[in-house]
Enzyme design. Structure first.
Site, PDB file in Angstrom:
ATOM      1  N   GLN A 151     -29.888  45.582   9.990  1.00 50.04           N
ATOM      2  CA  GLN A 151     -29.352  44.237  10.249  1.00 50.04           C
ATOM      3  C   GLN A 151     -29.508  43.324   9.038  1.00 50.04           C
ATOM      4  OE1 GLN A 151     -31.553  41.569  12.771  1.00 50.04           O
ATOM      5  NE2 GLN A 151     -29.763  40.330  13.251  1.00 50.04           N
ATOM      6  N   ASP A 198     -35.757  58.769   2.703  1.00 54.45           N
ATOM      7  CA  ASP A 198     -36.615  58.698   3.895  1.00 54.45           C
ATOM      8  C   ASP A 198     -37.886  57.997   3.438  1.00 54.45           C
ATOM      9  OD1 ASP A 198     -38.140  61.183   6.139  1.00 54.45           O
ATOM     10  OD2 ASP A 198     -38.526  59.044   5.817  1.00 54.45           O
ATOM     11  N   TYR A 209     -45.790  46.609  17.002  1.00 59.05           N
ATOM     12  CA  TYR A 209     -45.019  45.936  15.951  1.00 59.05           C
ATOM     13  C   TYR A 209     -45.846  44.825  15.319  1.00 59.05           C
ATOM     14  CZ  TYR A 209     -40.995  43.345  13.977  1.00 59.05           C
ATOM     15  OH  TYR A 209     -40.102  42.694  13.160  1.00 59.05           O
ATOM     16  N   LYS A 244     -47.240  44.419  11.539  1.00 59.24           N
ATOM     17  CA  LYS A 244     -46.886  43.274  10.691  1.00 59.24           C
ATOM     18  C   LYS A 244     -48.131  42.600  10.121  1.00 59.24           C
ATOM     19  CE  LYS A 244     -42.466  43.607  10.692  1.00 59.24           C
ATOM     20  NZ  LYS A 244     -41.796  44.085   9.465  1.00 59.24           N
TER      21      LYS A 244
HETATM   22  C1  VAH Z   1     -37.585  41.833  16.881  1.00 60.91           C
HETATM   23  N1  VAH Z   1     -35.754  40.876  15.601  1.00 60.91           N
HETATM   24  O1  VAH Z   1     -37.105  41.297  17.866  1.00 60.91           O
HETATM   25  C2  VAH Z   1     -37.136  41.336  15.505  1.00 60.91           C
HETATM   26  C3  VAH Z   1     -37.993  40.213  15.009  1.00 60.91           C
HETATM   27  C4  VAH Z   1     -39.121  38.028  15.589  1.00 60.91           C
HETATM   28  C5  VAH Z   1     -38.301  39.170  16.078  1.00 60.91           C
HETATM   29  O2  VAH Z   1     -39.162  40.645  14.427  1.00 60.91           O
HETATM   30  O3  VAH Z   1     -38.386  42.731  16.968  1.00 60.91           O
END
Ligand code: VAH
Length: 314
Positions: free
Chosen positions: A12, A52, A141, A145
């Site tokens: 994206q 990759d 996630y 991060k």
């Molecule tokens: C998600 N678009 O939804 C990403 C982003 C803050 C959201 O990190 O995982």
């Protein structure tokens, strides 16, 4: 002249960043890479290599082949997919990041990777979330991060790599749709409004999240990378945002442009839980102070542009 390697160049952010960087720095100076090639403009309009990111040798050889001086690492799994496949997400998100940092270190290259508002958790102050605050995310996630922000800081302090990053909010674009994110509803709703005049939201009404239009995100990356390094205090993971809204508010703005549009709700409990663990709104004053960050689009102007562009595209 910069010579930039981008990972995740067909995603994206990557698909639009590749085209914008080629406009700014010249097509031959922007090497797009991704796990596979396709017939998109990003893949066809300049140098492209299959890389990759979990394969260090592949990334290093490509970077040396083109003698790059900048690495922009975008390849990653987003929040919802990462939550469904946490071990795979750790290996790809952290293994890929480590390989990209090692590549930047070896080539003495400048480095960019995005963090996210997903780096914050339920114990983070939810309104006007500060640049420096509690960060105990409850998603894989978010763990990726936060660890990524710390790893990028480490490569700056330990090895002198010029690492830089921003905490992106949900990004909205009409070019390449996101995949596997929690904020994707704010992209899908425009497509469905133009195609079918209605949208069923998987995020509940009253759920606020920060968002930004893709043109502002691309400007933020370029402006941060061009900024004077000596002025960067926070360096990795500046809070950046343009707006914060809930589904009913973006629906009302769309309705001003498509009067018959209406929204319904069928809440996805998994993604709703992720969304509720994130801030309602974040404070981007450090980015403004240290490198002049400023978003141009708000909900009204973004909605007008999205609908106009999607009517052409669809
Ligand atoms: C998600 N678009 O939804 C990403 C982003 C803050 C959201 O990190 O995982």
């Amino acid at each position: 002249m910069k010579r930039i390697l981008i990972t995740g160049a067909l995603g994206q952010i990557g698909s639009e960043l590749t085209l914008r960087l080629r406009e700014v720095y010249g097509s031959d100076n922007v090497i797009a890479t991704d796990i596979r090639k396709n017939d998109s403009e990003a893949a066809q309009s300049g140098p492209f290599e299959v890389v990759d990111v979990t394969n260090l040798q592949s990334m290093m050889e490509t970077a040396k082949k083109y003698n790059v001086d900048t690495v922009m690492h975008l390849a990653a799994l987003l929040s919802a997919t990462a939550e469904a496949k946490p071990v795979f997400a750790w290996n790809l998100n952290m293994g890929g990041l480590m390989n990209a940092l090692e590549t930047a270190r070896e080539l003495k290259a400048q480095f960019f990777t995005p963090s996210s508002i997903g780096a914050f958790g339920p114990s983070t102050p939810k309104d006007n979330t500060p640049q420096d605050t509690i960060m105990r995310p409850t998603t894989m996630y978010g763990v990726n991060k936060v660890a990524g922000e710390l790893l990028s800081d480490y490569y700056f302090h330990k090895f002198g790599v010029d690492t830089r990053g921003v905490r992106f909010p949900g990004l909205i674009s009409y070019d390449t749709p996101p995949g596997g994110g929690t904020t994707d509803y704010a992209v899908e709703i425009y497509y469905e409004a133009v195609k079918n005049g209605k949208y069923t939201s998987y995020i509940d009404k009253g759920t606020y999240m920060d968002m930004m239009y893709m043109p502002d995100a691309l400007n933020a990356i370029i402006n941060l990378m061009e900024a004077d390094s000596a002025k960067l205090i926070h360096r990795n993971a500046f809070n950046v945002t343009a707006m914060s809204f809930a589904p009913e508010e973006i629906a009302a703005e769309i309705k001003k442009n498509i009067p018959d549009f209406h929204i319904e709700y069928n809440v996805d409990l998994d993604r709703q839980k992720i969304a509720e663990s994130w801030p309602n709104s974040i404070d981007a004053s450090a980015a403004a102070a240290e490198w002049g960050f400023k978003a141009e689009y708000n909900l009204e102007t973004m909605t007008k542009d999205m609908i106009e562009k999607l009517r052409q595209k669809l």
